[in-house]
Scaffold this motif. Structure first.
Motif, PDB file in Angstrom:
ATOM      1  N   SER A  40       0.831  -1.207   0.000  1.00  0.00           N
ATOM      2  CA  SER A  40       0.000   0.000   0.000  1.00  0.00           C
ATOM      3  C   SER A  40       0.862   1.252   0.000  1.00  0.00           C
ATOM      4  O   SER A  40       0.551   2.239  -0.681  1.00  0.00           O
ATOM      5  CB  SER A  40      -0.921  -0.004   1.220  1.00  0.00           C
ATOM      6  OG  SER A  40      -1.755  -1.138   1.234  1.00  0.00           O
ATOM      7  N   GLY A  41       1.968   1.224   0.762  1.00  0.00           N
ATOM      8  CA  GLY A  41       2.847   2.385   0.828  1.00  0.00           C
ATOM      9  C   GLY A  41       3.451   2.721  -0.524  1.00  0.00           C
ATOM     10  O   GLY A  41       3.544   3.909  -0.893  1.00  0.00           O
ATOM     11  N   GLY A 154       1.548   6.132   6.877  1.00  0.00           N
ATOM     12  CA  GLY A 154       1.431   5.776   8.289  1.00  0.00           C
ATOM     13  C   GLY A 154      -0.020   5.730   8.738  1.00  0.00           C
ATOM     14  O   GLY A 154      -0.412   4.870   9.534  1.00  0.00           O
ATOM     15  N   SER A 155      -0.829   6.655   8.225  1.00  0.00           N
ATOM     16  CA  SER A 155      -2.260   6.662   8.555  1.00  0.00           C
ATOM     17  C   SER A 155      -2.948   5.409   8.031  1.00  0.00           C
ATOM     18  O   SER A 155      -3.779   4.800   8.719  1.00  0.00           O
ATOM     19  CB  SER A 155      -2.928   7.904   7.945  1.00  0.00           C
ATOM     20  OG  SER A 155      -2.353   9.084   8.446  1.00  0.00           O
ATOM     21  N   GLY A 178       4.004   1.488   7.757  1.00  0.00           N
ATOM     22  CA  GLY A 178       3.444   2.264   6.652  1.00  0.00           C
ATOM     23  C   GLY A 178       4.296   3.476   6.320  1.00  0.00           C
ATOM     24  O   GLY A 178       4.522   3.796   5.150  1.00  0.00           O
ATOM     25  N   ALA A 179       4.776   4.164   7.361  1.00  0.00           N
ATOM     26  CA  ALA A 179       5.630   5.327   7.138  1.00  0.00           C
ATOM     27  C   ALA A 179       6.905   4.944   6.398  1.00  0.00           C
ATOM     28  O   ALA A 179       7.327   5.623   5.451  1.00  0.00           O
ATOM     29  CB  ALA A 179       5.962   5.987   8.481  1.00  0.00           C
ATOM     30  N   ALA A 180       7.540   3.848   6.819  1.00  0.00           N
ATOM     31  CA  ALA A 180       8.771   3.393   6.167  1.00  0.00           C
ATOM     32  C   ALA A 180       8.499   2.977   4.722  1.00  0.00           C
ATOM     33  O   ALA A 180       9.304   3.243   3.820  1.00  0.00           O
ATOM     34  CB  ALA A 180       9.378   2.229   6.950  1.00  0.00           C
ATOM     35  N   ALA A 181       7.373   2.332   4.496  1.00  0.00           N
ATOM     36  CA  ALA A 181       7.021   1.924   3.134  1.00  0.00           C
ATOM     37  C   ALA A 181       6.777   3.135   2.245  1.00  0.00           C
ATOM     38  O   ALA A 181       7.197   3.165   1.081  1.00  0.00           O
ATOM     39  CB  ALA A 181       5.779   1.031   3.171  1.00  0.00           C
ATOM     40  N   ALA A 214      10.908  -3.643   8.531  1.00  0.00           N
ATOM     41  CA  ALA A 214      11.833  -3.979   7.453  1.00  0.00           C
ATOM     42  C   ALA A 214      11.115  -4.706   6.315  1.00  0.00           C
ATOM     43  O   ALA A 214      11.397  -4.478   5.132  1.00  0.00           O
ATOM     44  CB  ALA A 214      12.981  -4.833   7.989  1.00  0.00           C
ATOM     45  N   ILE A 215      10.181  -5.567   6.654  1.00  0.00           N
ATOM     46  CA  ILE A 215       9.414  -6.285   5.624  1.00  0.00           C
ATOM     47  C   ILE A 215       8.574  -5.307   4.807  1.00  0.00           C
ATOM     48  O   ILE A 215       8.501  -5.409   3.571  1.00  0.00           O
ATOM     49  CB  ILE A 215       8.538  -7.363   6.279  1.00  0.00           C
ATOM     50  CG1 ILE A 215       9.420  -8.525   6.767  1.00  0.00           C
ATOM     51  CG2 ILE A 215       7.468  -7.870   5.305  1.00  0.00           C
ATOM     52  CD1 ILE A 215       8.662  -9.587   7.523  1.00  0.00           C
ATOM     53  N   ALA A 216       7.945  -4.346   5.472  1.00  0.00           N
ATOM     54  CA  ALA A 216       7.140  -3.348   4.760  1.00  0.00           C
ATOM     55  C   ALA A 216       8.008  -2.511   3.827  1.00  0.00           C
ATOM     56  O   ALA A 216       7.638  -2.258   2.670  1.00  0.00           O
ATOM     57  CB  ALA A 216       6.418  -2.453   5.767  1.00  0.00           C
TER      58      ALA A 216
END
Length: 556
Positions: A40-41, A154-155, A178-181, A214-216
């Motif tokens: 999604s990210g 992130g949201s 989510g933020a990292a992605a 890390a996976i995201a």
């Protein structure tokens, strides 16, 4: 490190149940959910970037297109002055009648959601934040897309997590995932995104959060290749693998200069915010339009200061620099960025800091040892980012991943750490955490091992006949850590509990809050007690008699 003793000998079996990491199978559940969030990210990053491109085409060229174009190439002439004002008005209306969470650059808002709201984000943010960012940047706002995508993705991570029965800490992990992605989707920098999560967002370094994040980021990195292309975001000539020592020393110097610049920029942003909050007798809804006026004026003077500035960053590290470009970025870009950000509009800070740092590196680089093209601008980018946000490892790795120039690791790390060292000595908070402080929250950025984790019950328990006769429902074993005991006390609302022998199950001692302070006392002594462990040879040392006399006088 704790030692279990039995008649003066170490008992190896006493602590055999303790583990290095407190991971459980729920980490696997979070990892599966992180796969969805990572995908999604990447998709959100794709749409946000193209939404910004579409807004830029619409505002400055009056056409419908998803293709990237720099607002500096517009032919509106003096009419371009009004474009950022219109964009600011739209942002103000969206913030007042939609959600005021779109105000700001995204990362402080993510931090507030994590720390104060149980990682629960309003669904409106996932809609209004990317839309407002596209309008703000597309109308000339001197911001990047990374802050908004961190908050947007992130949201989405938070909203997805709210569909499942998860703890606050687990929701936080998925919000940060989510933020990292999202950051990976914009910059194609998965390792830097994970480091940013650790240094800034997670407030811990544990497998239960590190693995899903890390996976995201990895998932987003894989998908980004198909959505936005492969290769570095900012290509530059490859650097020779051998870096001379004088280059590293020069990088330290540049890092200190960048630390000073980062401090000035941080204070300029919040001086601008103070100006709007204390001196303007009007509703905050109108502030972004006033900020847009300054952006419009700056754009007329130096058009390349408008927008994300990714093309300008590419020019700086590609060696296509002129004195006009350097001066325009350091003066015009810095002023309009600090002023408009203080007005409460929507936009990110990473890209502007990279742009300003690149110009600073190019400027200072003229007086530093000669290296390959673009090296000093890249080092300046890392240094000023590190000084401003307080994440030296993220800054160094981000610069390498943006260019795939890994041979510069030594000067990049040296400059980033030097800038970080300067700013932590001379300012209380970073540009990110200052906003939280102004909202009444205190945030500590230092991570360390909990002293209660390193001391066990066996080391501090005591015999108390009255307590031993008490039949409490909660108890401890001699091999438990004090952290385990503290958690049981907190959940049971007690301040004292019996200690039972593991084999017999009989109460043999008692432990209370006063006993647990021994761990804190030990940690305090470790941090504050100063002693000389070894001494220089007698040739360079004072005589024992004079030293003893000095010690006596100091005690007296």
């Amino acid at each position: 490190m704790s030692k279990g003793k039995n008649n003066g000998h170490i008992n190896p079996g006493l602590y055999s149940h303790l583990r290095d990491f407190n991971a459980d199978p729920r980490m696997l559940l979070l990892s599966v959910l992180a796969l969805v969030i990572g995908a999604s990210g990447a998709i959100l990053a794709y749409f946000l970037l193209h939404l910004i491109y579409a807004a830029t085409n619409l505002f400055y060229f009056q056409r419908l297109s998803w293709q990237f174009v720099s607002p500096a190439k517009n032919t509106l002439h003096w009419l371009a002055l009004f474009v950022p004002i219109v964009g600011g008005l739209m942002i103000g209306v969206m913030a007042r009648f939609g959600t005021d969470k779109i105000r700001g650059h995204g990362i402080p808002e993510a931090l507030e959601a994590i720390l104060m709201n149980g990682a629960k984000v309003d669904g409106k943010v996932a809609i209004y934040k990317p839309l407002s960012a596209a309008i703000a940047i597309g109308s000339g706002g001197p911001f990047g897309a990374e802050g908004p995508i961190i908050m947007t993705a992130g949201s989405v991570g938070s909203l997805f997590a709210q569909l499942f029965k998860l703890s606050d800490a687990e929701r936080t992990t998925l919000l940060v995932a989510g933020a990292a992605a999202g950051m990976t989707g914009v910059f194609s920098t998965p390792l830097a995104a994970v480091l940013l999560a650790v240094e800034l967002l997670l407030f811990e370094w544990r497998p239960r959060s590190l693995v899903p994040v890390a996976i995201a980021a990895t998932t987003a990195g894989v998908l980004r290749r198909f959505l936005l292309g492969n290769g570095p975001l900012f290509p530059m000539p490859q650097i020779a693998p051998v870096i001379e020592p004088r280059t590293v020393v020069a990088a330290l110097f540049l890092g200190i200069i960048a630390g000073i610049a980062a401090l000035v920029l941080s204070r300029a942003v919040y001086a601008s915010e103070d100006l709007f909050e204390e001196r303007l007798p009007m509703h905050w809804m109108w502030w972004p339009a006033i900020g847009g006026l300054v952006v419009g004026i700056g754009g007329l003077i130096f058009p390349r200061a408008l927008g994300t500035g990714y093309d300008v960053i590419a020019s700086l590290i590609g060696g296509n620099t002129t004195w006009q470009l350097i001066a325009g970025v350091l003066i015009i870009k810095s002023i309009i960025w600090a002023f408009s950000l203080g007005s409460g509009t929507s936009g990110g800070i990473l890209a502007p800091l990279l742009m300003i740092g690149g110009a600073l590196g190019a400027l200072i680089g003229f007086g530093l040892p000669a290296v390959e093209t673009g090296a000093w601008p890249l080092i300046g980018m890392a240094a000023i980012l590190s000084g401003a946000i307080g994440c030296p490892l993220t800054a160094a790795v981000l610069s390498m991943e943006l260019t795939h120039n890994y041979a510069l690791i030594l000067p990049l790390l040296a400059a980033s750490v030097a800038a970080h060292a300067f700013t932590v000595l001379f300012q209380k908070r970073s540009i990110l955490t200052e906003r939280l402080s102004r909202r009444g929250y205190h945030l500590s950025r230092e991570y360390g091992v909990d002293p209660l984790e390193t001391v066990t019950v066996a080391e501090v328990m005591r015999t108390d006949e009255d307590a031993l006769s008490d039949s409490d429902a909660v108890f401890a074993y001699p091999g438990d850590t004090l952290r385990m005991v503290a958690e049981r006390m907190a959940s049971a609302h007690v301040t004292e509990m019996p200690v039972k022998d593991f084999s017999s199950g009989k109460a043999i001692a008692v432990i209370g809050l006063e006993d647990m302070l021994h761990a804190r006392a030990r940690s305090y002594i470790r941090e504050t007690k100063q002693e000389r462990v070894r001494r220089l040879p007698v040739l360079f040392a004072r005589s024992r008699a004079k030293e003893a006399e000095a010690d006596y006088e100091s005690v007296s």
